[in-house]
Design a protein around this motif. Structure first.
Motif, PDB file in Angstrom:
ATOM      1  N   UNK A  11       0.840  -1.199   0.000  1.00 13.54           N
ATOM      2  CA  UNK A  11       0.000   0.000   0.000  1.00 13.54           C
ATOM      3  C   UNK A  11       0.871   1.243   0.000  1.00 13.54           C
ATOM      4  N   UNK A  12       1.905   1.242   0.818  1.00 13.10           N
ATOM      5  CA  UNK A  12       2.814   2.392   0.895  1.00 13.10           C
ATOM      6  C   UNK A  12       3.524   2.611  -0.437  1.00 13.10           C
ATOM      7  N   UNK A  13       3.995   1.558  -1.046  1.00 10.73           N
ATOM      8  CA  UNK A  13       4.691   1.672  -2.335  1.00 10.73           C
ATOM      9  C   UNK A  13       3.754   2.171  -3.435  1.00 10.73           C
ATOM     10  N   UNK A  14       2.559   1.631  -3.478  1.00 12.67           N
ATOM     11  CA  UNK A  14       1.601   2.050  -4.501  1.00 12.67           C
ATOM     12  C   UNK A  14       1.172   3.500  -4.288  1.00 12.67           C
ATOM     13  N   UNK A  15       0.926   3.865  -3.055  1.00 12.61           N
ATOM     14  CA  UNK A  15       0.536   5.238  -2.747  1.00 12.61           C
ATOM     15  C   UNK A  15       1.654   6.209  -3.110  1.00 12.61           C
ATOM     16  N   UNK A  16       2.871   5.834  -2.828  1.00 16.40           N
ATOM     17  CA  UNK A  16       4.028   6.665  -3.186  1.00 16.40           C
ATOM     18  C   UNK A  16       4.145   6.814  -4.700  1.00 16.40           C
ATOM     19  N   UNK A  17       3.921   5.728  -5.417  1.00 11.75           N
ATOM     20  CA  UNK A  17       3.943   5.765  -6.881  1.00 11.75           C
ATOM     21  C   UNK A  17       2.867   6.717  -7.407  1.00 11.75           C
ATOM     22  N   UNK A  18       1.679   6.623  -6.859  1.00 10.74           N
ATOM     23  CA  UNK A  18       0.582   7.492  -7.281  1.00 10.74           C
ATOM     24  C   UNK A  18       0.921   8.954  -6.962  1.00 10.74           C
ATOM     25  N   UNK A  27      -4.491  13.462  -5.088  1.00 15.26           N
ATOM     26  CA  UNK A  27      -5.286  14.427  -4.328  1.00 15.26           C
ATOM     27  C   UNK A  27      -6.676  13.878  -3.995  1.00 15.26           C
ATOM     28  N   UNK A  28      -7.171  12.951  -4.793  1.00 16.46           N
ATOM     29  CA  UNK A  28      -8.491  12.357  -4.542  1.00 16.46           C
ATOM     30  C   UNK A  28      -8.454  11.198  -3.552  1.00 16.46           C
ATOM     31  N   UNK A  29      -7.303  10.611  -3.327  1.00 11.40           N
ATOM     32  CA  UNK A  29      -7.217   9.454  -2.432  1.00 11.40           C
ATOM     33  C   UNK A  29      -7.619   9.804  -1.008  1.00 11.40           C
ATOM     34  N   UNK A  30      -7.291  10.984  -0.567  1.00  7.63           N
ATOM     35  CA  UNK A  30      -7.619  11.386   0.798  1.00  7.63           C
ATOM     36  C   UNK A  30      -9.115  11.585   0.990  1.00  7.63           C
ATOM     37  N   UNK A  31      -9.841  11.731  -0.097  1.00  5.63           N
ATOM     38  CA  UNK A  31     -11.277  11.959  -0.027  1.00  5.63           C
ATOM     39  C   UNK A  31     -12.082  10.675  -0.163  1.00  5.63           C
ATOM     40  N   UNK A  48      -9.179  -6.195   5.376  1.00  7.15           N
ATOM     41  CA  UNK A  48      -9.415  -4.770   5.146  1.00  7.15           C
ATOM     42  C   UNK A  48      -8.273  -4.172   4.332  1.00  7.15           C
ATOM     43  N   UNK A  49      -7.049  -4.521   4.679  1.00  6.71           N
ATOM     44  CA  UNK A  49      -5.888  -3.999   3.951  1.00  6.71           C
ATOM     45  C   UNK A  49      -5.860  -4.501   2.514  1.00  6.71           C
ATOM     46  N   UNK A  50      -6.190  -5.761   2.317  1.00  8.68           N
ATOM     47  CA  UNK A  50      -6.230  -6.327   0.963  1.00  8.68           C
ATOM     48  C   UNK A  50      -7.286  -5.618   0.118  1.00  8.68           C
ATOM     49  N   UNK A  51      -8.433  -5.370   0.705  1.00  8.40           N
ATOM     50  CA  UNK A  51      -9.496  -4.649  -0.009  1.00  8.40           C
ATOM     51  C   UNK A  51      -9.041  -3.240  -0.388  1.00  8.40           C
ATOM     52  N   UNK A  52      -8.387  -2.566   0.532  1.00 10.87           N
ATOM     53  CA  UNK A  52      -7.913  -1.211   0.262  1.00 10.87           C
ATOM     54  C   UNK A  52      -6.846  -1.217  -0.829  1.00 10.87           C
ATOM     55  N   UNK A  53      -5.925  -2.164  -0.779  1.00 12.75           N
ATOM     56  CA  UNK A  53      -4.902  -2.283  -1.808  1.00 12.75           C
ATOM     57  C   UNK A  53      -5.548  -2.527  -3.169  1.00 12.75           C
ATOM     58  N   UNK A  54      -6.528  -3.405  -3.211  1.00 14.99           N
ATOM     59  CA  UNK A  54      -7.231  -3.676  -4.466  1.00 14.99           C
ATOM     60  C   UNK A  54      -7.930  -2.422  -4.991  1.00 14.99           C
ATOM     61  N   UNK A  55      -8.533  -1.654  -4.101  1.00 11.52           N
ATOM     62  CA  UNK A  55      -9.193  -0.409  -4.495  1.00 11.52           C
ATOM     63  C   UNK A  55      -8.184   0.569  -5.090  1.00 11.52           C
ATOM     64  N   UNK A  56      -7.040   0.697  -4.467  1.00  3.96           N
ATOM     65  CA  UNK A  56      -5.994   1.584  -4.992  1.00  3.96           C
ATOM     66  C   UNK A  56      -5.562   1.154  -6.394  1.00  3.96           C
ATOM     67  N   UNK A  57      -5.358  -0.140  -6.561  1.00  3.26           N
ATOM     68  CA  UNK A  57      -4.947  -0.663  -7.871  1.00  3.26           C
ATOM     69  C   UNK A  57      -6.013  -0.384  -8.931  1.00  3.26           C
ATOM     70  N   UNK A  58      -7.264  -0.595  -8.572  1.00  2.48           N
ATOM     71  CA  UNK A  58      -8.351  -0.357  -9.517  1.00  2.48           C
ATOM     72  C   UNK A  58      -8.466   1.128  -9.871  1.00  2.48           C
ATOM     73  N   UNK A  59      -8.321   1.982  -8.886  1.00  2.00           N
ATOM     74  CA  UNK A  59      -8.394   3.421  -9.148  1.00  2.00           C
ATOM     75  C   UNK A  59      -7.261   3.866 -10.061  1.00  2.00           C
ATOM     76  N   UNK A  60      -6.061   3.361  -9.822  1.00  7.31           N
ATOM     77  CA  UNK A  60      -4.926   3.708 -10.679  1.00  7.31           C
ATOM     78  C   UNK A  60      -5.150   3.184 -12.092  1.00  7.31           C
ATOM     79  N   UNK A  61      -5.580   1.950 -12.204  1.00  7.65           N
ATOM     80  CA  UNK A  61      -5.840   1.371 -13.524  1.00  7.65           C
ATOM     81  C   UNK A  61      -6.896   2.185 -14.279  1.00  7.65           C
TER      82      UNK A  61
END
Length: 70
Positions: A11-18, A27-31, A48-61
């Motif tokens: 999650x940290x690596x993906x968030x940093x990449x974004x 800027x939208x992730x915090x919302x 919960x963490x897996x779901x959040x990671x998947x959401x981040x990946x889907x949003x980036x994609x």
């Protein structure tokens, strides 16, 4: 426990990449409602963490797909 730590690292690596490569999306992730707990003391576990990671990946994609076309 290792699973949780691995998920947090991903999650940290993906968030940093974004943040670095897609600041307009970052800027939208915090919302996102998923980051706002609905209970006073939410339980954070691997699911919960897996779901959040998947959401981040889907949003980036989705962001990459929709902004490449423009």
């Amino acid at each position: 426990m290792k699973k949780t730590q691995e998920l947090l690292t991903q999650i940290t690596q993906l968030t940093s990449n974004i943040e670095t490569n897609y600041p307009e999306l970052y800027s939208f992730l915090l919302e996102e409602p998923i980051t706002i707990p609905s209970t006073q003391h939410p339980e954070i576990n691997s699911t919960v963490l897996q779901d959040y990671l998947q959401t981040l990946k889907e949003e980036l994609h989705h962001h990459i797909k929709t902004h490449k076309a423009k």
